[in-house]
Design a protein around this motif. Sequence first.
Motif, mmCIF file in Angstrom:
data_model
loop_
_atom_site.group_PDB
_atom_site.id
_atom_site.type_symbol
_atom_site.label_atom_id
_atom_site.label_comp_id
_atom_site.label_asym_id
_atom_site.label_seq_id
_atom_site.Cartn_x
_atom_site.Cartn_y
_atom_site.Cartn_z
ATOM 1 N N ALA A 88 0.835 -1.201 0.000
ATOM 2 C CA ALA A 88 0.000 0.000 0.000
ATOM 3 C C ALA A 88 0.870 1.251 0.000
ATOM 4 O O ALA A 88 0.553 2.243 -0.675
ATOM 5 N N HIS A 89 1.962 1.213 0.726
ATOM 6 C CA HIS A 89 2.852 2.374 0.762
ATOM 7 C C HIS A 89 3.768 2.419 -0.460
ATOM 8 O O HIS A 89 4.148 3.517 -0.902
ATOM 9 N N ARG A 90 4.095 1.268 -1.008
ATOM 10 C CA ARG A 90 4.963 1.254 -2.186
ATOM 11 C C ARG A 90 4.318 1.995 -3.350
ATOM 12 O O ARG A 90 4.986 2.710 -4.104
ATOM 13 N N ARG A 91 3.003 1.842 -3.490
ATOM 14 C CA ARG A 91 2.320 2.524 -4.590
ATOM 15 C C ARG A 91 2.398 4.042 -4.428
ATOM 16 O O ARG A 91 2.293 4.784 -5.405
ATOM 17 N N HIS A 92 2.602 4.500 -3.204
ATOM 18 C CA HIS A 92 2.744 5.937 -2.950
ATOM 19 C C HIS A 92 4.212 6.359 -2.941
ATOM 20 O O HIS A 92 4.526 7.473 -2.506
ATOM 21 N N GLY A 93 5.095 5.477 -3.395
ATOM 22 C CA GLY A 93 6.484 5.851 -3.585
ATOM 23 C C GLY A 93 7.456 5.386 -2.532
ATOM 24 O O GLY A 93 8.665 5.601 -2.665
ATOM 25 N N THR A 94 6.971 4.730 -1.464
ATOM 26 C CA THR A 94 7.881 4.242 -0.426
ATOM 27 C C THR A 94 8.433 2.885 -0.860
ATOM 28 O O THR A 94 7.758 1.865 -0.759
ATOM 29 N N THR A 95 9.653 2.880 -1.314
ATOM 30 C CA THR A 95 10.273 1.655 -1.810
ATOM 31 C C THR A 95 11.109 0.947 -0.744
ATOM 32 O O THR A 95 11.533 -0.189 -0.952
ATOM 33 N N THR A 96 11.358 1.631 0.382
ATOM 34 C CA THR A 96 12.099 1.035 1.499
ATOM 35 C C THR A 96 11.438 1.495 2.791
ATOM 36 O O THR A 96 11.148 2.694 2.945
ATOM 37 N N MET A 97 11.205 0.576 3.718
ATOM 38 C CA MET A 97 10.589 0.980 4.983
ATOM 39 C C MET A 97 10.966 0.056 6.118
ATOM 40 O O MET A 97 11.300 -1.115 5.908
ATOM 41 N N LEU A 98 10.909 0.609 7.324
ATOM 42 C CA LEU A 98 10.946 -0.194 8.530
ATOM 43 C C LEU A 98 9.512 -0.512 8.933
ATOM 44 O O LEU A 98 8.613 0.312 8.768
ATOM 45 N N ALA A 280 -4.983 2.316 8.664
ATOM 46 C CA ALA A 280 -5.964 3.132 7.939
ATOM 47 C C ALA A 280 -5.371 3.878 6.757
ATOM 48 O O ALA A 280 -6.125 4.355 5.887
ATOM 49 N N ALA A 281 -4.048 4.001 6.676
ATOM 50 C CA ALA A 281 -3.434 4.729 5.567
ATOM 51 C C ALA A 281 -3.814 4.083 4.239
ATOM 52 O O ALA A 281 -3.646 2.881 4.054
ATOM 53 N N GLY A 282 -4.343 4.882 3.344
ATOM 54 C CA GLY A 282 -4.739 4.375 2.044
ATOM 55 C C GLY A 282 -6.090 3.694 2.020
ATOM 56 O O GLY A 282 -6.510 3.168 0.990
ATOM 57 N N VAL A 283 -6.791 3.691 3.164
ATOM 58 C CA VAL A 283 -8.088 3.014 3.253
ATOM 59 C C VAL A 283 -9.207 4.013 3.524
ATOM 60 O O VAL A 283 -10.152 4.151 2.764
ATOM 61 N N GLY A 307 -10.470 9.106 24.169
ATOM 62 C CA GLY A 307 -9.324 9.756 24.788
ATOM 63 C C GLY A 307 -8.864 11.010 24.087
ATOM 64 O O GLY A 307 -8.350 11.929 24.703
ATOM 65 N N GLY A 308 -9.017 11.037 22.770
ATOM 66 C CA GLY A 308 -8.644 12.217 22.012
ATOM 67 C C GLY A 308 -7.201 12.300 21.590
ATOM 68 O O GLY A 308 -6.839 13.120 20.753
ATOM 69 N N SER A 309 -6.308 11.454 22.152
ATOM 70 C CA SER A 309 -4.896 11.495 21.789
ATOM 71 C C SER A 309 -4.711 11.016 20.354
ATOM 72 O O SER A 309 -5.342 10.051 19.912
ATOM 73 N N LEU A 310 -3.854 11.712 19.611
ATOM 74 C CA LEU A 310 -3.525 11.257 18.267
ATOM 75 C C LEU A 310 -2.937 9.850 18.337
ATOM 76 O O LEU A 310 -2.147 9.534 19.232
ATOM 77 N N ALA A 311 -3.335 9.012 17.389
ATOM 78 C CA ALA A 311 -2.908 7.608 17.384
ATOM 79 C C ALA A 311 -2.300 7.266 16.034
ATOM 80 O O ALA A 311 -2.898 6.571 15.220
ATOM 81 N N GLY A 312 -1.112 7.796 15.777
ATOM 82 C CA GLY A 312 -0.501 7.599 14.472
ATOM 83 C C GLY A 312 -1.152 8.504 13.446
ATOM 84 O O GLY A 312 -1.808 9.500 13.779
ATOM 85 N N SER A 313 -0.995 8.136 12.162
ATOM 86 C CA SER A 313 -1.527 8.971 11.089
ATOM 87 C C SER A 313 -2.047 8.100 9.963
ATOM 88 O O SER A 313 -1.909 6.871 9.981
ATOM 89 N N THR A 314 -2.644 8.742 8.966
ATOM 90 C CA THR A 314 -3.025 8.067 7.719
ATOM 91 C C THR A 314 -2.151 8.588 6.577
ATOM 92 O O THR A 314 -2.508 8.479 5.411
ATOM 93 N N LEU A 315 -1.006 9.116 6.924
ATOM 94 C CA LEU A 315 -0.101 9.757 5.978
ATOM 95 C C LEU A 315 0.606 8.735 5.089
ATOM 96 O O LEU A 315 0.915 7.626 5.511
ATOM 97 N N THR A 316 0.867 9.125 3.856
ATOM 98 C CA THR A 316 1.784 8.394 2.984
ATOM 99 C C THR A 316 2.933 9.344 2.641
ATOM 100 O O THR A 316 2.807 10.563 2.756
ATOM 101 N N MET A 317 4.064 8.787 2.223
ATOM 102 C CA MET A 317 5.250 9.613 2.066
ATOM 103 C C MET A 317 5.144 10.606 0.916
ATOM 104 O O MET A 317 5.758 11.681 0.952
#
Length: 385
Positions: A88-98, A280-283, A307-317
């Motif tokens: 899902a992230h590769r299609r948005h240009g992330t070719t290497t990830m942890l 949720a990223a890309g969904v 709780g309202g605390s941010l819980a990560g993101s739906t961001l792509t690179m």
Amino acid sequence: MSTWGGPVDVTLTGGRVVTPEGVLARGWVAVRDGLIVAVGEGTPPDGPTTDIGNGWVVPGFVDIHCHGGGGEAFTSADPERVRKAASAHRRHGTTTMLASLVSRPIPELANQVSALAELVEDGVVAGIHLEGPFLSAARCGAHDPAILCPPDKASVETVLTAGRGTVRMVTVAPELEHGVEAIRRLVDNDVLAAIGHTDATEAQIRPAIEAGATVATHLFNGMRPLHHREPGPIGALLDDERVTVELICDLVHLHPTAVRLAARHAGSGRTVLVTDAIAAAGVGDGVYDVGGLEVRVVDGVPTLAGGGSLAGSTLTMDSAFRNAVTSCGLSVEDAVHATATRPAELLGLADATGRLAAGLAADIVVLDEEFRPREVLSRGAWVKD
């Protein structure tokens, strides 16, 4: 989403090519057998060409902090679900990830690490990042405080042994008991020690940096705020030339001015953009599980239910890159350094990826004039749905 048709022989022409030496206005990049074989300006070499129509050619993105995407999380023991998240992230240009994991009890975390280690060895992801459980309960964010624990020797060795050399980074709150010793142990095992989810004072941060910590996990977020009489972790980490700072450039976690100030002070050599993305990223919007906690995504923003605390993101690179340039005032060259070159250097992959240079893997993103991805090459193969 996957690579399609295997490595291709092609020369990308007609666009602006961002190289370590600068932008080539009429540049070209020649790809053969999965590698970049030449980069130049003007007339391209003989052979098949693809005109990118005045777009931008940049290196494939490298994300050192990502929990999942495409509806799947890296905590899954099912390798196909992990592959789906990476794709899902590769299609948005992330070719290497942890593959980042959230806080879980040590035995469960060790099992997750062991399962992911096989996918690191298969090349699906480049390594594992443990964001927890060695975190401060006072700054736990979307981590279950009941699971958090100090980084004692046995716990650290258990997860490292389970990873068989694939754990590349561990986030630690250095004020915890055994915190500084754990950082030394991680560094001695060639693991990046990151400081994050911490309520430490500046005085508590300094020994951690001296012990070898070199990364600030999502600077500003999950840590004691900057104060003019107590700079805390933000002041200490941003001001030390040995530390590279992660920035979540989704314009939610950080205001554009905060991104700009941090990036300008740290400079291109110490700034890395990350997604901190969840499944949720890309969904899209909905209810998701993050480390056993219910997370609701509304208008693309994940927060803990109730709780309202941010819980990560739906961001792509690709969005992080675009935001950095169009909203935060970074140059295209600095955005390339923050999304590809510097993170590749951190992971020890500078001789393999992160730049458009002869001899490196053909990890390439073609962006249009508004910095939206048109095409992606991963190891020289087109990435398609």
